[in-house]
Design a protein around this motif. Structure first.
Motif, mmCIF file in Angstrom:
data_model
loop_
_atom_site.group_PDB
_atom_site.id
_atom_site.type_symbol
_atom_site.label_atom_id
_atom_site.label_comp_id
_atom_site.label_asym_id
_atom_site.label_seq_id
_atom_site.Cartn_x
_atom_site.Cartn_y
_atom_site.Cartn_z
ATOM 1 N N SER A 1 0.848 -1.193 0.000
ATOM 2 C CA SER A 1 0.000 0.000 0.000
ATOM 3 C C SER A 1 0.881 1.239 0.000
ATOM 4 C CB SER A 1 -0.915 0.004 1.234
ATOM 5 O OG SER A 1 -1.631 1.211 1.324
ATOM 6 N N PHE A 2 0.684 2.115 -0.996
ATOM 7 C CA PHE A 2 1.502 3.318 -1.140
ATOM 8 C C PHE A 2 0.552 4.498 -1.312
ATOM 9 C CE2 PHE A 2 5.064 5.662 -3.402
ATOM 10 C CZ PHE A 2 5.911 5.667 -2.298
ATOM 11 N N LYS A 3 0.326 5.216 -0.204
ATOM 12 C CA LYS A 3 -0.713 6.239 -0.167
ATOM 13 C C LYS A 3 -0.241 7.546 -0.809
ATOM 14 C CE LYS A 3 -2.674 4.309 4.070
ATOM 15 N NZ LYS A 3 -3.003 4.554 5.506
ATOM 16 N N PRO A 4 -1.186 8.422 -1.187
ATOM 17 C CA PRO A 4 -0.818 9.728 -1.748
ATOM 18 C C PRO A 4 0.130 10.481 -0.806
ATOM 19 C CG PRO A 4 -3.146 9.350 -2.044
ATOM 20 C CD PRO A 4 -2.651 8.223 -1.181
ATOM 21 N N GLY A 5 1.217 10.997 -1.353
ATOM 22 C CA GLY A 5 2.213 11.709 -0.564
ATOM 23 C C GLY A 5 3.253 10.829 0.076
ATOM 24 N N ASP A 6 3.077 9.506 0.051
ATOM 25 C CA ASP A 6 4.074 8.606 0.627
ATOM 26 C C ASP A 6 5.394 8.710 -0.129
ATOM 27 O OD1 ASP A 6 2.426 7.729 2.593
ATOM 28 O OD2 ASP A 6 2.144 5.703 1.807
ATOM 29 N N GLU A 7 6.494 8.590 0.618
ATOM 30 C CA GLU A 7 7.829 8.621 0.026
ATOM 31 C C GLU A 7 8.589 7.362 0.431
ATOM 32 O OE1 GLU A 7 9.641 12.107 1.537
ATOM 33 O OE2 GLU A 7 8.270 13.494 0.536
ATOM 34 N N LEU A 8 9.412 6.879 -0.464
ATOM 35 C CA LEU A 8 10.247 5.706 -0.193
ATOM 36 C C LEU A 8 11.658 5.993 -0.664
ATOM 37 C CD1 LEU A 8 10.633 2.643 0.546
ATOM 38 C CD2 LEU A 8 10.120 2.166 -1.852
ATOM 39 N N GLN A 9 12.629 5.741 0.213
ATOM 40 C CA GLN A 9 14.040 5.789 -0.174
ATOM 41 C C GLN A 9 14.583 4.363 -0.142
ATOM 42 O OE1 GLN A 9 16.504 8.881 1.695
ATOM 43 N NE2 GLN A 9 14.661 9.482 2.795
ATOM 44 N N SER A 10 15.354 4.018 -1.147
ATOM 45 C CA SER A 10 15.916 2.673 -1.200
ATOM 46 C C SER A 10 17.324 2.735 -1.764
ATOM 47 C CB SER A 10 15.037 1.764 -2.065
ATOM 48 O OG SER A 10 15.438 0.419 -1.929
ATOM 49 N N SER A 11 18.095 1.695 -1.528
ATOM 50 C CA SER A 11 19.472 1.646 -2.021
ATOM 51 C C SER A 11 19.829 0.238 -2.457
ATOM 52 C CB SER A 11 20.455 2.099 -0.939
ATOM 53 O OG SER A 11 20.285 3.451 -0.625
ATOM 54 N N TRP A 12 20.764 0.161 -3.385
ATOM 55 C CA TRP A 12 21.290 -1.113 -3.859
ATOM 56 C C TRP A 12 22.805 -1.017 -3.946
ATOM 57 C CZ3 TRP A 12 17.259 1.605 -5.791
ATOM 58 C CH2 TRP A 12 16.009 0.987 -5.843
ATOM 59 N N LEU A 13 23.463 -2.122 -3.679
ATOM 60 C CA LEU A 13 24.898 -2.228 -3.928
ATOM 61 C C LEU A 13 25.089 -2.987 -5.229
ATOM 62 C CD1 LEU A 13 26.326 -3.112 -0.392
ATOM 63 C CD2 LEU A 13 26.428 -0.917 -1.581
ATOM 64 N N ILE A 14 25.812 -2.380 -6.154
ATOM 65 C CA ILE A 14 26.087 -3.043 -7.430
ATOM 66 C C ILE A 14 27.590 -3.116 -7.646
ATOM 67 C CG2 ILE A 14 23.898 -2.258 -8.406
ATOM 68 C CD1 ILE A 14 25.507 -0.262 -10.069
ATOM 69 N N VAL A 15 28.001 -4.054 -8.489
ATOM 70 C CA VAL A 15 29.422 -4.324 -8.686
ATOM 71 C C VAL A 15 29.713 -4.494 -10.175
ATOM 72 C CG1 VAL A 15 31.354 -5.821 -8.051
ATOM 73 C CG2 VAL A 15 29.417 -5.581 -6.496
ATOM 74 N N PRO A 16 30.702 -3.798 -10.725
ATOM 75 C CA PRO A 16 31.142 -4.099 -12.092
ATOM 76 C C PRO A 16 31.643 -5.537 -12.171
ATOM 77 C CG PRO A 16 32.010 -1.976 -11.381
ATOM 78 C CD PRO A 16 31.420 -2.636 -10.169
ATOM 79 N N ASN A 17 31.282 -6.252 -13.259
ATOM 80 C CA ASN A 17 31.679 -7.657 -13.378
ATOM 81 C C ASN A 17 32.669 -7.921 -14.508
ATOM 82 O OD1 ASN A 17 30.085 -7.457 -15.672
ATOM 83 N ND2 ASN A 17 28.337 -8.519 -14.747
ATOM 84 N N GLY A 18 33.103 -6.872 -15.199
ATOM 85 C CA GLY A 18 34.088 -7.043 -16.260
ATOM 86 C C GLY A 18 33.521 -7.440 -17.595
ATOM 87 N N LYS A 19 32.193 -7.635 -17.676
ATOM 88 C CA LYS A 19 31.577 -8.072 -18.939
ATOM 89 C C LYS A 19 31.130 -6.913 -19.820
ATOM 90 C CE LYS A 19 29.933 -12.418 -16.939
ATOM 91 N NZ LYS A 19 28.752 -13.268 -16.631
ATOM 92 N N GLY A 20 31.296 -5.708 -19.345
ATOM 93 C CA GLY A 20 30.935 -4.532 -20.123
ATOM 94 C C GLY A 20 31.719 -3.338 -19.638
ATOM 95 N N SER A 21 32.026 -2.422 -20.536
ATOM 96 C CA SER A 21 32.786 -1.234 -20.167
ATOM 97 C C SER A 21 32.217 -0.036 -20.913
ATOM 98 C CB SER A 21 34.268 -1.416 -20.504
ATOM 99 O OG SER A 21 34.441 -1.609 -21.895
#
Length: 563
Positions: free
Chosen positions: A365-385
């Motif tokens: 349930s995400f009501k009007p005016g609700d805010e969400l902060q989130s974070s992810w840890l990501i890592v380069p894997n060498g398969k793209g540059s």
């Protein structure tokens, strides 16, 4: 700092004198600025060296970010200050104060400045044997790679004859736009009360905002804690300014302590970065650097408004690759509750989620005016540059989806392997007895990448040196087992051809980059250029790819060989 005034006849009289007061204030500071940001340093004598930071043009994509404060103080900065800890005694850097920030503390003696030099402002103070120089300059921001950030650096030199224990604390009195109680975000955490982060909890960067509402947000700041040229602090404290200003080193934080200064009713946030005391020997120096400037969030408008923020650059370093933090923001801007709202992070080839991070998050349930902060840890894997684009999108069972996801680009650097000589340059003074003079040369693959086989040629000057021992390196040994295929040909004078294979050996690490160790015997005087040629790597499919190489040189002292 927030101040409250009752307008009286005296106050009105003061207002009439405001132009003269402003002119006087402007003569007491130094400033440098560019199209993004302005740095102001107090000339003193009181509070000399203290600084404030504000935007000029700000974030070009966010017009409202122009002419906004990032560090409190304007033309007369005084609330942010740095403490130098010497042998358990705390000194405040700069000129003394008659106000709350560092009142009654110990101070040093002015040596020079503040002075504008090469688009930077330097100030130096002496504390007995210790000389401390504050260097403030424009640097490229971690998220934009533009000169929208201030590099805050302290160089500490021991000019005495005895060692000293020296540490440092930087207090930054954050004020974002009109909000003196600017909220924080640090890595995976939304900082909502007094918080200490240390060790592994220290993120790549932290941010402060005038508001967390992406619709009303005008300005964002960002402090960098890790990266090239940055001195990673031992810990960071986020607290109310009064708590940090009253104790010039480390205050005691109460449980559930908020951001309101004692005796007041409004938030007033600040941060303090700590580098714990270490030994500084006579004649030695140490430097401590952090960056603070404009932060960025890329926003995709819609009923479910999505924002994303990330560093502009990262490097794939094989098993030593460090994760980076992606911050996401979601706001329900509509008039209806969102049901089963899903926030999804989409990564391109070349980036992966770190263990423990989940690409999809669902809010029932995400009501009007609700805010969400989130974070992810990501890592380069060498398969793209190159420039890799990350997407963040929001959907729900009932609300209209965004037309486009929020996106940000990260420049991922994947270093190409190269054969290098170590040491690549050296001068040799041969022994004058009958004993042979030996010169070992290592051939390393840097960085270490997996390969099935390798071949290269090393040329040298045979009149100066001759190979004595040709041995395989650690990349061709596994758990004491010699990997098959090792061979070399030294039949041609001045040339060594080496071939080797690793079969199905375990994955190489950066601790096993050595392919060969060649020990030469000095036979004459002069220069012996070392050149690697015809270098190739072979993968498990038998496909051959050339490898870049570097050259070297050995100089044998001619005088030592004279009879």
């Amino acid at each position: 700092m927030t101040a409250r005034f009752t307008i009286t006849a005296i106050a009105l009289a003061c207002l009439l004198l405001l132009p003269a007061a402003r002119a006087l204030a402007e003569t007491k500071n130094l400033s440098i600025e560019n199209e993004f940001i302005r740095l102001v340093v107090n000339r003193g004598p009181n509070e000399a060296g203290r600084f404030s930071i504000e935007t000029t043009g700000g974030d070009p994509t966010r017009p409202a970010s122009k002419n906004q404060q990032l560090i409190y103080g304007g033309n007369t900065p005084w609330t942010s200050f740095t403490t130098v800890r010497i042998d358990d005694t705390n000194y405040v850097f700069g000129g003394a104060t008659e106000r709350r920030a560092g009142l009654g503390a110990k101070y040093g003696t002015l040596l020079s400045g503040p002075t504008v030099k090469d688009n930077a402002i330097d100030t130096a103070y002496q504390f007995d044997d210790i000389v401390v120089t504050q260097e403030l300059s424009f640097e490229r921001g971690a998220s934009s790679r533009m000169l929208d950030t201030v590099g805050i650096s302290y160089r500490i030199e021991n000019t005495g004859k005895a060692a000293h224990q020296v540490g440092l604390r930087m207090l930054l009195d954050t004020k974002l736009g009109a909000n003196d109680g600017a909220p924080f975000r640090a890595g995976l955490q939304s900082i909502k009360s007094a918080t200490m982060l240390l060790g592994q909890d220290l993120p790549d960067y932290w941010q402060a905002f005038d508001t967390l509402d992406p619709i009303k947000m005008t300005v964002i700041s960002q402090g960098t804690l890790k990266g090239a040229g940055i001195s990673r602090p031992d810990k960071v404290i986020f607290a109310d300014w009064g708590t940090l200003a009253d104790d010039v080193w480390e205050p005691t934080l109460d449980a559930n302590q908020g951001f309101v200064r004692k005796g007041e009713d409004e938030d007033d946030t600040a941060s303090a970065l700590y580098w714990q005391a270490t030994t500084l020997d006579p004649g030695k120096s140490a430097s401590y650097t952090t960056n603070y400037g404009i932060g960025y969030i890329n926003v995709a408008p819609g009923v479910l408004r999505v924002g994303i923020s990330a560093p502009a650059e990262s490097t794939f370093e094989y098993e030593r690759t460090q994760p980076i933090t992606i911050a996401g923001y979601l706001t329900n801007t509509g008039a209806f509750e969102g049901r089963n709202v899903t926030l999804t992070l989409k990564l391109p080839e070349g980036l992966r989620l770190d263990s423990g991070s989940k690409a999809v998050q669902t809010i029932t349930s995400f009501k009007p005016g609700d805010e969400l902060q989130s974070s992810w840890l990501i890592v380069p894997n060498g398969k793209g540059s190159g420039k890799l684009t990350i997407k963040l999108e929001a959907t729900s069972d009932n609300l209209e989806p965004n037309k486009e996801p929020a996106t940000c680009d990260i420049q991922v650097n994947v270093p190409k392997p190269k054969l290098v000589l170590s040491p690549n340059m050296q001068r040799v003074i041969p022994v004058t007895t009958k004993r042979a003079t030996k010169v070992p040369i290592m051939v390393n693959l840097s960085p270490a990448v997996d390969f099935y086989a390798v071949r290269f040629t090393l040329t040298y000057n045979p009149t100066v040196m001759q190979p004595l021992i040709i041995a395989r390196g650690s990349a061709l040994v596994e758990d004491g087992r010699l990997l098959s295929g090792w061979d070399y040909d030294e039949s041609q004078d001045g040339k060594i051809i080496i071939t080797a294979s690793r079969d199905n050996a375990q994955k190489l690490t950066q601790a096993n980059i050595n392919l060969a160790v060649i020990t030469f015997n000095v036979t004459g005087a002069g220069a012996c250029p070392l050149t690697l040629t015809d270098a190739v790597l072979v993968n498990e499919k038998g496909e051959t790819s050339p490898v870049a190489t570097s050259a070297g040189n050995v100089e044998v002292n001619a005088e030592a060989l004279k009879p």
